[in-house]
Design an enzyme around this catalytic site. Structure first.
Site, mmCIF file in Angstrom:
data_model
loop_
_atom_site.group_PDB
_atom_site.id
_atom_site.type_symbol
_atom_site.label_atom_id
_atom_site.label_comp_id
_atom_site.label_asym_id
_atom_site.label_seq_id
_atom_site.Cartn_x
_atom_site.Cartn_y
_atom_site.Cartn_z
ATOM 1 N N GLU A 47 -12.640 -3.119 11.891
ATOM 2 C CA GLU A 47 -12.731 -2.186 10.758
ATOM 3 C C GLU A 47 -13.848 -2.557 9.788
ATOM 4 O OE1 GLU A 47 -9.057 -2.218 8.615
ATOM 5 O OE2 GLU A 47 -9.864 -1.106 6.898
ATOM 6 N N GLU A 105 0.829 -1.209 0.000
ATOM 7 C CA GLU A 105 0.000 0.000 0.000
ATOM 8 C C GLU A 105 0.863 1.259 0.000
ATOM 9 O OE1 GLU A 105 -4.090 -1.432 2.033
ATOM 10 O OE2 GLU A 105 -2.610 -0.722 3.463
ATOM 11 N N ASP A 161 -8.250 -9.260 3.948
ATOM 12 C CA ASP A 161 -8.041 -8.130 4.853
ATOM 13 C C ASP A 161 -9.109 -8.077 5.948
ATOM 14 O OD1 ASP A 161 -7.032 -5.848 5.950
ATOM 15 O OD2 ASP A 161 -7.660 -4.502 4.344
HETATM 16 C C1 GCU Z 1 -6.221 -2.409 5.893
HETATM 17 C C2 GCU Z 1 -6.583 -1.083 6.479
HETATM 18 C C3 GCU Z 1 -5.447 -0.107 6.400
HETATM 19 C C4 GCU Z 1 -4.184 -0.732 6.987
HETATM 20 C C5 GCU Z 1 -3.900 -2.033 6.295
HETATM 21 C C6 GCU Z 1 -2.754 -2.810 6.897
HETATM 22 O O1 GCU Z 1 -6.110 -2.324 4.519
HETATM 23 O O2 GCU Z 1 -7.693 -0.557 5.816
HETATM 24 O O3 GCU Z 1 -5.810 1.043 7.093
HETATM 25 O O4 GCU Z 1 -3.109 0.128 6.866
HETATM 26 O O5 GCU Z 1 -5.011 -2.887 6.401
HETATM 27 O O6 GCU Z 1 -3.024 -3.793 7.575
HETATM 28 O O7 GCU Z 1 -1.600 -2.467 6.694
#
Ligand code: GCU
Length: 731
Positions: free
Chosen positions: A415, A313, A387
């Site tokens: 979440e 990400e 996730d």
């Molecule tokens: C999910 C979450 C993110 C987080 C990511 C992670 O995608 O929405 O906010 O950073 O997990 O576990 O790194």
């Protein structure tokens, strides 16, 4: 005036009749499961008082002092009178606690064999005689074990279990039992729904409010022994001297409670705060990390280590330099090794290129690296390959890396499960994964046995939970969310505990020992996770949440990077619904061991609850039940809604037995949850209908609004309380 008069006559009536029970006093939730209210069963209270009259717990270490204070507070509360500290056993009713090193009495007891079995953190509880007098013994090899034993004894009393014949031993099955705080330095919390970050960086290291200690105490009471203080999406500034001084102050507060601190390390920190590159094979970068580790251990001698999210990400990582995850992890591991620290490297990778199937990426990247990591590296793997969805199959990495210690990462903060609002007890979800059989070494190769090291002989073991705590008075954003913090700790300690047992313990300690409370609340908790699966993403659907807040439904979301969208996962079309992960599709089934690979790949043997995860199924195709997919979908959504309504009625029946403050808080949240379950179902079914063109048969509630209404909804952008008033006001 009239009210006052009525109150007076009620009060007088109580005094005169002497029988009406006083209503439980209002509670704000701050005390969590550590309330230590007087034992209400008179016979039991007599038994406890006869067995426990005074405390013999010598020793002056901070941990022994914490254990002593906890026993004194807890026993006084539970027994209704002070339990004095004394120097020796002079009469019946002693609680004798300590290690062989701290307590000559403990050293004199014939329990060496039991102690040898419980390791550094375990404890032994015994009802026995010491010097001819009756005593309850809390013995351990190390001070931390005495603390855990003290909490175990208090839990026993809080849950009204007998002391006669007490012979209990406890030892954690997992070494690193961590809370991961996704807390930013500006005190926002990523995916946090319980207020601001607990860590007040601005006033650290000078001010140490009692809440820091209370946090550590709550963790210790369920066996958590580490806290990663910062967000996985890391900020390099945490590694600078001023912040390290703040971290050291927190570490000082946590230490007596057996809790070590860990930090997230931003892989590009040598660039951002060191003026270098971040290439793991660059000698200057290696020196920088070694120097940084030395600096950290100078101020925090028992620092736990680094947690790292790399090349995921958009986070920096070794692949930016064409190096591997192992190169990156080993760089940090070498820096920490002389000090005994660990690197926890995350397997949640979300690369810059869109893969054929997002859920296959971690195995593709990490399995080839098995055995390439230093001994002080653990790989942290989310429970499922996507996730933290309401339901996923277990992550196929479990079992696939025999030479690399794998930790499980669970998400306590919900979440994707209604966040602070919905009542969803997560232990059933976690035990489903922990008990799942990977078949890596034939039958019985459960995920639990992978992560506790017994399957592959891992030298290190761990379990992490993404924390759900913040500055809200009740810590977790709702009374029932506390149960998930509790359950995480208990499962990290012993993953073979059942979700039902943990719920029973939590209810007794937090709400009541009254069977008329326990049974209905346990039933609500037991049903709650499946209800959420049903009203959000039934039959193996996943990731259908609205973009951004992950709270309400958004099965139509199609904009943005393709593997971040709902339509990528649902694959709805005029033929049917679901992601084909068989050989005809992405072949993600190939990442599981036999016989799971075949079981998941076949429409005949795939479990219904994972059907659409692995298969694209025609709308009118018949499932095991004989009903069509369309009918089953409608049924499952409706079951989800009906279960929440049943939870509401069940809770309403407890008005007299739960204090008014908590009763009303939970009642209000259930009302919102019911409206939102309906929202999830209405929006989802209407959207699927645009493909299936099938009717919602009579007997089912018709959607409250047209699809366009749900698609146009924008929820307020308060990330800590992401609600949609237009939905909440639904009757
Ligand atoms: C999910 C979450 C993110 C987080 C990511 C992670 O995608 O929405 O906010 O950073 O997990 O576990 O790194």
């Amino acid at each position: 005036m009239r009210l006052q008069a009525r109150w007076l006559s009620v009060a007088l009536g109580c005094v005169l009749l002497g029988s009406a029970p006083s209503p439980p006093r209002p509670e704000d939730g701050y005390e969590l499961w550590l309330r230590y209210r007087p034992v209400s069963d008179a016979a039991l209270r007599r038994e406890y008082r006869a067995a426990i009259g005074y405390l013999v717990l010598p020793g002056d270490s901070p941990t022994l002092r914490a254990a002593r204070a906890e026993l004194a507070t807890g026993l006084r509360g539970l027994l209704g009178s002070a339990v004095p500290l004394e120097r020796g056993v002079t009469r019946d009713g002693a609680v004798v606690a300590g290690t062989p090193a701290s307590s000559p009495l403990v050293a004199s007891l014939p329990i060496a064999a039991e102690l040898a079995r419980v390791g550094n953190e375990g404890y032994v509880l015994r009802a026995t005689r010491v010097g001819g007098k009756t005593a309850i013994v809390v013995a351990a090899n190390r001070d931390a074990g005495v603390l855990y034993g003290a909490f175990a004894l208090l839990r026993r009393l809080q849950t009204n279990r007998p002391l006669a014949g007490l012979a209990e031993s406890g030892a954690p099955r997992i070494e690193l039992r961590l809370l991961d705080h996704w807390d930013n330095l500006n005190r926002t919390v990523e995916r946090g729904y319980a207020g601001a970050s607990l860590w007040a960086w601005d006033s650290l290291p000078g001010q140490l409010p009692a809440r820091y200690r209370d946090y550590a105490r709550a963790d210790a009471s369920v066996g958590i022994n580490g806290a990663v203080l910062t967000n996985v999406n890391a900020d390099a500034r945490i590694l600078t001297a001023p912040y390290l001084a703040k971290v050291a102050a927190l570490a000082g507060v946590f230490r007596p409670w057996g809790i070590r601190v860990y930090l997230t390390a931003r892989f590009s920190a040598p660039m951002e705060i060191g003026g270098l590159t971040a290439d793991p094979l660059d000698a200057a970068v290696r020196d920088w990390w070694k120097g940084k580790a030395d600096e950290i251990y100078r101020v925090i001698p028992d620092f736990g280590g680094f947690l790292v999210k790399a090349n995921s990400e958009g986070q920096p990582g070794p692949q930016d330099y064409r190096r591997t995850h192992a190169d990156g992890a080993n760089l940090l591991a070498d820096a920490l090794a002389p000090h005994g620290g660990v690197v926890i490297w995350r397997a949640f990778v979300y690369s810059n290129d869109v893969p054929t199937d997002r859920v296959m990426q971690a195995n593709n990247e990490f399995v080839p690296l098995d055995g390439a990591f230093r001994p002080n590296v653990l790989l942290q793997v989310k429970n499922g390959p996507l996730d933290f969805q309401p339901r996923e199959p277990f992550h196929p990495l479990f079992g696939a890396m025999p030479h690399t210690p794998l930790m499980a990462e669970l998400q306590i903060t919900k979440e994707y499960l209604g966040q602070n609002t919905h009542l969803v007890y997560l232990a059933p979800m976690w035990t489903e994964v922990l008990n799942a059989d990977t078949y890596a070494h034939g039958p019985g190769s459960t995920v639990g046995r992978v992560i506790d090291g017994s399957l592959h002989g891992y030298p290190r073991t761990g379990m992490a939970g993404v924390a759900n705590v913040g500055t809200d008075r009740d810590w977790s954003g709702s009374d029932f969310n506390q149960a998930n913090w509790y359950a995480f700790g208990r499962l990290a300690w012993d993953h073979t505990l059942s979700a039902a047992q943990i719920a029973d313990e939590w209810i007794r300690q937090t709400l009541s020992n009254d069977a008329r409370v326990i049974a209905p609340v346990a039933a609500m908790m037991r049903a709650s996770r499946e209800a959420a699966v049903n009203y959000m993403t039934p039959l193996g659907l996943a990731h259908q949440m609205a973009v951004g807040h992950h709270y309400g439904p958004g099965p139509w979301v199609g904009r943005g990077r393709s593997d971040w969208t709902s339509i990528y996962y649902n694959r709805a079309d005029t033929i049917g619904l679901g992601f084909d992960r068989t050989r005809a599709g992405s072949n993600a089934v190939s990442q599981y061991f036999q016989p799971l690979r075949d079981r998941f790949a076949s429409r005949d043997s795939v479990p219904d609850d994972l059907l659409l995860w692995f298969h694209h199924v025609a709308w009118s195709e018949r499932l095991h039940s004989g009903r069509t997919l369309w009918d089953e979908l409608l049924r499952h959504y409706q079951m989800g809604i009906d279960t929440v309504r049943w939870m509401q009625r069940t809770w309403d029946g407890l008005a007299e037995r739960v204090d008014a403050a908590r009763f009303h808080r939970v009642q209000e949240l259930l009302r919102i949850q019911a409206a939102e379950a309906r929202w999830w179902r209405d929006a989802s079914v209407l959207y699927w209908q645009t493909f299936s063109h099938l009717p919602i048969p009579a007997g089912y509630e018709q959607p409250l609004h047209p699809l366009a209404f749900y698609r146009a909804l924008t929820c307020p952008s308060d990330v800590t309380k992401p609600r949609c008033p237009a939905i909440e006001e639904t009757p």
